[in-house]
Enzyme design. Structure first.
Site, short mmCIF file in Angstrom:
data_model
loop_
_atom_site.label_atom_id
_atom_site.label_comp_id
_atom_site.label_asym_id
_atom_site.label_seq_id
_atom_site.Cartn_x
_atom_site.Cartn_y
_atom_site.Cartn_z
N ASP A 85 0.81 -1.22 0.00
CA ASP A 85 0.00 0.00 0.00
C ASP A 85 0.85 1.27 0.00
O ASP A 85 2.04 1.25 0.31
CB ASP A 85 -0.96 0.01 1.20
CG ASP A 85 -0.24 -0.18 2.53
OD1 ASP A 85 0.79 -0.89 2.57
OD2 ASP A 85 -0.70 0.38 3.54
N GLU A 143 -0.54 -2.07 5.24
CA GLU A 143 0.35 -1.96 6.40
C GLU A 143 0.15 -0.64 7.13
O GLU A 143 0.33 -0.55 8.34
CB GLU A 143 1.82 -2.09 5.97
CG GLU A 143 2.80 -2.20 7.12
CD GLU A 143 3.16 -0.88 7.77
OE1 GLU A 143 3.37 -0.84 9.00
OE2 GLU A 143 3.23 0.15 7.05
N GLU A 144 -0.25 0.40 6.39
CA GLU A 144 -0.30 1.75 6.94
C GLU A 144 -1.58 2.05 7.73
O GLU A 144 -1.70 3.13 8.30
CB GLU A 144 -0.16 2.78 5.82
CG GLU A 144 1.14 2.71 5.03
CD GLU A 144 2.32 3.28 5.79
OE1 GLU A 144 2.11 3.78 6.92
OE2 GLU A 144 3.45 3.23 5.26
N ARG A 184 18.68 -5.85 13.81
CA ARG A 184 18.55 -5.63 15.25
C ARG A 184 17.92 -6.86 15.88
O ARG A 184 16.71 -7.07 15.79
CB ARG A 184 17.68 -4.42 15.55
CG ARG A 184 17.47 -4.16 17.06
CD ARG A 184 18.63 -3.45 17.66
NE ARG A 184 18.54 -3.34 19.12
CZ ARG A 184 19.38 -2.61 19.84
NH1 ARG A 184 20.34 -1.92 19.25
NH2 ARG A 184 19.29 -2.58 21.15
N HIS A 371 7.78 8.92 4.29
CA HIS A 371 6.58 9.70 4.62
C HIS A 371 6.74 11.17 4.27
O HIS A 371 6.08 12.03 4.87
CB HIS A 371 6.19 9.52 6.08
CG HIS A 371 5.64 8.17 6.41
ND1 HIS A 371 4.52 7.97 7.20
CD2 HIS A 371 6.04 6.92 6.06
CE1 HIS A 371 4.27 6.67 7.30
NE2 HIS A 371 5.19 6.02 6.62
#
Length: 401
Positions: A85, A143-144, A184, A371
Site C-alpha cells: 500500500d 500496512e499503513e 537488530r 513519509h
C-alpha cells in the site's frame, strides 16, 4: 549445493533481473493505491506471477500468497513478506515514474518492497531444481492502516498449511546507503495504539470564562498531566511515548469558548503488559482530571500493532548470512525504534527477522526521509534487496531442517 555456488547463482540472477525489477518498481510507484484499495496492484502482481508460472491465490482482500516448491523433495517452508500500500501524500518528485494518482504516493518504499519480493520470486523460481522445501511469498495489503493487513493475511492462512519455520521482511531505510542492510536482534520496534479524546465543557463568551467550562484549558491540563505517565510511572529503562499530534476545538474563536475539544494521539511502548497498564491508567487520569475541572472526557483507544520482536537466534544468523552474501562491512547494527510496523503481528506467531534495506545516496541527493513528498531511492538497492532475500530464503531451508 556448495554455498559459494549458490551465492554466485543468486548474485548473477539478481543482476540479470535488475532491469525487470526496476521496471516493476517504477510501474508500482507510478500507480500507488491506498491501504486496502490495492486492486490494480493485486491484479498487476497476479499477472506477473502467472507469467512466471508461480502458483498464487488471493488473501487479505487485496493481497496475494504465492508459493514455489523446490524440486529436491519435501522440506520446511520459509515465508517472505512485502507490503503493497501507499500513503495519502501528493508527490513532489519530478521523475518519469512520478505518481499518476493525485494525492497518493509510495512515500514509504512499499513499491521497493513489493518489486524486490517479486524479483526474489523470479530468482527462486529459476533455482527451484536446487532446493528442497517451499518458499512462500506474502504480498500484503494495508500496512499503513489499522487493523493492519498482516492480521488479514494471518486470518486467511498465510502462516498455516504448513506453518513456516521462519518469516523475513525488509524495509527501506534512507539513512543507510544503497548496497547495505541493517539488523537488530530482539525487541526492535514499538507497539502503536491510536488515541481519540474528546473533552467536553460548556461554551461561552471569552470575556466571561466564569460562566463557562473551558474545554481548551482542561485539554491543556490533560496534555501536560498525561506525560507523567511516561516520566513518573513508566520504568525509566523501558522506552515509552505518549504524543498528541492533533487538537481541534468544536467551534470557538478569539473570544468564544467552545463546547468541546477533540484530540488525537499515539501511545507506544516495548512491553505488552505495560502497554495494557498504560491504557488503563490513561483512561483513569483523563476522566478524573476532566471531572475535577467541571468537564467530561471521552477517550477511545484504537488498539494498534504490538511491539516487533526479531527472534535473536534467527536474526543473528541472518545477519551473519548477510555479511557472507554482501560483505562484512555492508551489514550493520540498528538501534531500537519507537516507530511501528504491522509485521510485528507475524513476529508474535513464529520466528521472524525484519531488517532494513539501505536506499540512500547522499551524492545524488537521495536522502529524503520516508513519509515525505520527496522520498525516493537509489534503485541499485533493488539488486541488493532481491538477492539477499533469495539468499536468506534458500539458506534458511537448509538451516531449518
Amino acid at each position: 549445493m556448495p554455498h559459494p555456488d549458490l551465492q554466485q547463482r543468486i548474485a548473477d540472477a539478481a543482476t540479470a533481473h535488475q532491469a525487470a525489477v526496476v521496471a516493476d518498481r517504477r510501474h508500482l510507484h507510478a500507480h500507488p493505491e491506498l491501504s486496502f484499495q490495492e486492486v490494480s496492484t493485486q491484479r498487476y502482481l497476479a499477472s506477473r506471477l502467472t507469467d512466471l508460472g508461480i502458483a498464487h491465490r488471493s488473501a487479505g482482500g487485496t493481497g496475494l500468497i504465492a508459493e514455489i516448491q523446490g524440486e529436491q523433495g519435501s522440506g520446511p517452508t520459509i515465508a517472505l513478506r512485502a507490503d503493497t500500500d501507499a500513503l495519502p501524500i501528493q508527490e513532489a518528485n519530478e521523475v518519469e515514474y512520478r505518481s499518476q494518482n493525485p494525492g497518493v504516493m509510495h512515500a514509504c518504499g512499499h513499491d521497493v518492497h513489493t518489486a524486490s519480493l517479486l524479483g526474489t520470486a523470479r530468482i527462486v523460481q529459476g533455482l527451484r531444481q536446487h532446493f528442497a522445501g517451499t518458499v512462500r511469498f506474502l504480498f500484503q495489503p494495508g500496512e499503513e492502516l489499522l487493523p493492519g493487513g498482516a492480521t488479514l493475511m494471518i486470518r486467511d492462512g498465510a502462516l498455516e498449511n504448513p506453518r513456516p519455520a521462519a518469516i523475513f521482511g525488509q524495509h527501506v531505510h534512507p539513512p543507510l546507503p544503497a548496497g547495505t542492510v541493517g539488523f537488530r536482534p530482539g525487541i526492535y520496534m514499538a507497539s502503536t495504539d491510536e488515541l481519540y479524546l474528546t473533552v467536553r465543557g460548556r461554551g461561552g463568551h471569552g470575556a466571561m470564562p466564569h460562566q463557562a467550562v473551558d474545554p481548551v484549558v482542561i485539554s491543556a491540563y490533560i496534555i501536560t498531566a498525561v506525560q507523567q505517565l511516561i516520566s513518573r510511572q513508566t520504568d525509566p529503562t523501558l522506552p515509552a511515548v505518549l504524543t498528541f499530534g492533533r487538537i481541534e476545538s468544536e467551534g470557538g474563536a478569539t473570544n468564544i469558548i467552545p463546547n468541546a475539544v477533540h484530540l488525537q494521539g499515539t501511545l507506544r511502548t516495548l512491553d505488552e503488559a505495560w502497554r495494557a497498564e498504560l491504557k488503563l491508567r490513561l483512561r483513569q487520569l483523563v476522566s478524573s482530571l476532566a471531572i475535577a475541572m467541571g468537564g467530561q472526557a471521552e477517550l477511545r483507544i484504537a488498539d494498534g500493532y504490538p511491539f516487533l520482536r526479531n527472534d535473536p537466534g534467527l536474526t543473528n544468523w541472518a545477519w551473519d548470512e548477510a555479511r557472507r552474501y554482501l560483505g562484512e562491512d555492508r551489514a550493520v547494527e540498528l538501534p531500537i525504534r519507537m516507530t511501528g510496523e504491522d509485521f510485528a503481528f507475524y513476529t508474535h506467531h513464529l520466528p521472524a527477522c525484519f531488517y532494513r534495506l539501505g536506499v540512500g545516496n547522499a551524492g545524488r541527493g537521495i536522502n529524503s526521509p520516508v513519509h515525505t513528498d520527496t522520498f525516493d531511492v537509489d534503485e541499485s538497492c533493488l539488486e541488493t534487496g532481491t538477492g539477499l532475500m533469495a539468499w536468506l530464503a534458500l539458506r534458511s531451508l537448509v538451516h531449518s531442517r
